[in-house]
Write a protein that holds these residues in place. Structure first.
Motif, short mmCIF file in Angstrom:
data_model
loop_
_atom_site.label_atom_id
_atom_site.label_comp_id
_atom_site.label_asym_id
_atom_site.label_seq_id
_atom_site.Cartn_x
_atom_site.Cartn_y
_atom_site.Cartn_z
N ASN A 138 0.70 -1.20 0.15
CA ASN A 138 0.13 0.04 0.02
C ASN A 138 0.86 1.24 -0.03
OD1 ASN A 138 -3.00 -1.00 0.55
ND2 ASN A 138 -1.59 -2.20 2.13
N TYR A 139 0.33 2.26 0.09
CA TYR A 139 1.02 3.59 0.12
C TYR A 139 1.01 4.34 1.65
CZ TYR A 139 0.92 3.12 -4.84
OH TYR A 139 1.12 2.57 -6.22
N GLN A 140 2.21 3.76 2.33
CA GLN A 140 2.45 3.98 3.57
C GLN A 140 3.88 3.86 3.94
OE1 GLN A 140 0.40 1.51 6.88
NE2 GLN A 140 -0.45 3.75 7.34
N ASP A 141 4.67 4.62 4.70
CA ASP A 141 6.06 4.37 5.13
C ASP A 141 6.30 2.79 5.45
OD1 ASP A 141 6.30 7.19 4.69
OD2 ASP A 141 6.47 7.48 6.87
N SER A 142 5.37 2.22 6.28
CA SER A 142 5.92 0.87 6.50
C SER A 142 5.80 0.03 5.56
CB SER A 142 4.68 0.43 7.55
OG SER A 142 3.69 0.51 7.06
N TYR A 143 5.45 0.23 4.23
CA TYR A 143 5.56 -0.72 3.21
C TYR A 143 6.99 -0.67 2.29
CZ TYR A 143 0.85 -1.95 4.43
OH TYR A 143 -0.28 -2.50 4.96
#
Length: 623
Positions: free
Chosen positions: A208-213
């Motif tokens: 997804n579009y998030q820092d953790s990815y």
């Protein structure tokens, strides 16, 4: 007023405020406000929209040029590293000449989310048609951001899938109302993930579009996997996107109650954009995406393959009268049924539907059953401890009835495709000490039914030591090193029944071998513990086994304290140069038990894990 009357008044207020939608006249007026604010000027007059050349996009042109009717040609690239995944996305967006389509489940307003959104808007301003489709429960965090995007540019449009109560964002009380009135629809989420460029190249997979990815979170990151594919199959991926873009559950931004009312009240606001937490990191990846040497090196790893199959659930899966087995579920089951030698399965959450259990049980009962190796999360690594509790409950079934060889991912893997330096832990701590604490992030996990519950069911368990933690999030399958699959389906009941899913299937030995090597690396002793039966007690071992089996079979009150299996660590030594498989007589001589929950600090969260093991079986369909 009595408590009962106050409660009834609250419910009535929620029903009136939460369910009220814009009138057709208000919706049309809000749309006019957004449309009037959209700039139409573009920054480029060239036919190619001033696109930056990219070796990744060039693979799409090469594949199409080399394809013929009945003889397709494709390029496929497995993207394991988070930094490579972000670099590939930036390069592709900058290379777009005509159209960009993005479909995702989570789109956050952190560094990675803002950077990617900036790139999409820049593409729109230079003349590329950009469409962004996001599931409601994870679609950015601020209504003001969505209102701003509704009027950002004539070439940019964002839509929301399945907005509960006709809103872009919902509060906890509104969530309770939605759960009370529309529980099934609440759980029906769009889990598909696509990035498509000019109809010739695209990316799908777990991210997804998030820092953790992208290895950008200082506390917890996902070990994930994407697949870049270039060639004729991208047209099928684009057709799937088109179905969702025009689906009955998809809504435009001005047509949503909270966004529309903000537009009518204040007009289109400026796009909010907090300063990047680590601007130097953003500048570095942005610069790298324009470096042809880096992009060329990434593209050079792509494998030439022939036919590629894209499987996608239709939006109609969310209709009440949809009675078919969804295409993604059916396709994965058929591939596993065809296994003869080995199945490599990777899922973050090892919770199987009854139909999947029957499938693996039948595989096990064959005269010469295939070996089934599973890569999944440990309790220490998972972001969903309730889901792990159900997996923990059925370890006996997984090992004995299905013959699984289970490898549970460690929170601090030693030989994994991750970039600890990219997390910026030291730099971020320094920035926070100067500028204050970070804002809390919204959704971090894919199972959002419990997101607003007030009970932190999706939080990670505390560990015995500190450090940047990693958890498995990839969803992949390899059958007989002949067929490889990368997609969004977690091989779980939720993917079967509630979420819409998609996957890319490639029947090619070279690709399957490369994907299998990636999965085997995740299962290696440096990165995972292996699950095996624990040593039997010296006395009354038969009674202990029988009582444990009876307890496990109970839907509730599974309270027997001794579980069938536990975690083992490989210990190399003389005669143990490589880890022997579970059923090898040398297994126990080369492994030592390290407990049911290694690396986990005992406390409330482990107690809750045992409680959900005993009482949480009813949650399996929605987890």
């Amino acid at each position: 007023m009595s408590p009962l009357l106050r409660l009834l008044a609250l419910v009535a207020a929620l029903a009136a405020g939460g369910c009220a939608t814009l009138t057709p006249e208000q919706g049309a007026a809000a749309s006019r406000v957004a449309e009037a604010a959209r700039p139409v000027r573009v920054d480029c007059a060239r036919d190619d929209a001033c696109a930056t050349p990219s070796a990744l996009r060039a693979l799409g042109e090469d594949a199409l040029d080399g394809s013929a009717p009945g003889a397709p040609r494709h390029h496929a690239l497995i993207i394991d590293y988070g930094q490579d995944a972000l670099l590939a996305r930036l390069s592709l967006v900058r290379s777009a000449q005509r159209a960009l389509d993005v479909q995702t489940y989570i789109f956050d307003e952190d560094d990675a989310g803002h950077l990617f959104l900036d790139e999409l808007l820049a593409a729109a301003r230079r003349g590329v048609r950009v469409r962004l489709l996001v599931d409601q429960l994870s679609a950015l965090r601020e209504v003001q951001t969505l209102a701003a995007l509704s009027g950002a540019h004539a070439n940019f449009e964002m839509r929301i899938y399945n907005p509960l109560l006709g809103r872009a964002r919902i509060t906890y009380p509104q969530y309770v109302l939605a759960a009370a009135c529309c529980w099934r629809r609440l759980n029906q989420r769009m889990h598909n993930k696509l990035l498509l460029v000019d109809g010739i190249a695209g990316i799908t997979g777990g991210r997804n579009y998030q820092d953790s990815y992208f290895d950008w979170d200082p506390e917890y990151n996902f070990r994930d996997r994407d697949l870049f594919v270039a060639g004729p199959v991208v047209a099928e991926m684009a057709a799937s996107f088109e179905e969702y873009w025009n689906a009955r559950l998809t809504r435009t931004l001005p047509g949503l109650r909270d966004v529309g009312r903000l537009l009518l009240r204040n007009g289109v606001p400026p796009l909010p954009h907090e300063p990047f937490k680590l601007p130097a990191r953003v500048e570095r990846i942005s610069r790298d995406a324009d470096d042809p040497r880096l992009v060329d090196a990434l593209a050079a790893q792509a494998l030439p393959v022939g036919e590629v199959v894209f499987i996608s659930d239709p939006p109609e899966k969310h209709r009440r009268d949809y009675g078919d087995v969804a295409p993604s579920t059916r396709g994965l089951r058929e591939l596993i049924e065809g296994a003869r030698e080995e199945v490599l399965l990777q899922t973050p959450y090892l919770v199987l539907s009854p139909a999947a259990q029957d499938l693996f049980r039948e595989l096990r009962q064959r005269d010469d059953p295939p070996r089934v190796r599973v890569s999944t999360n440990s309790l220490a690594a998972t972001d969903a401890f309730i889901t792990y509790a159900l997996s923990y409950k059925y370890k006996r079934r997984h090992l004995r009835e299905f013959g699984f060889e289970i490898h549970e991912y460690k929170p601090f893997p030693q030989d994994a495709p991750i970039d600890v330096e990219a997390t910026g832990t030291v730099d971020l701590e320094a920035a926070e000490s100067t500028h204050g604490r970070r804002r809390a992030r919204p959704l971090e996990r894919e199972y959002s039914a419990l997101r607003w519950s007030g009970f932190s069911a999706h939080e990670r368990v505390p560990l015995l030591r500190g450090g940047v933690r990693f958890g498995m999030h990839a969803k992949s399958l390899v059958v007989d090193e002949r067929v490889g699959v990368v997609g969004t389906h977690n091989f779980d009941p939720r993917g079967d029944n509630y979420n819409t899913e998609s996957a890319v299937v490639i029947e090619d030995p070279s690709f399957a071998h490369a994907l299998a090597a990636s999965l085997r690396r995740d299962m290696a002793p440096a990165n995972a513990w292996v699950i095996a039966p624990r040593d039997r007690p010296v006395v009354l071992s038969g009674l202990d086994y029988s009582l444990g089996k009876v307890s496990e079979s109970l839907p509730v009150f599974d309270l027997w304290p001794n579980r069938y299996a536990t975690s083992y660590e490989f210990r190399p030594g003389p005669g143990c140069l490589e880890p022997p498989p579970l059923h090898d007589p040398r297994f126990r001589g080369c492994h030592e038990p390290v407990g049911d929950f290694p690396e986990v600090r005992t406390g409330l969260r482990t107690l809750l894990t045992r409680i959900f093991t005993a009482f949480g079986v009813g949650l399996a369909p929605i987890l």
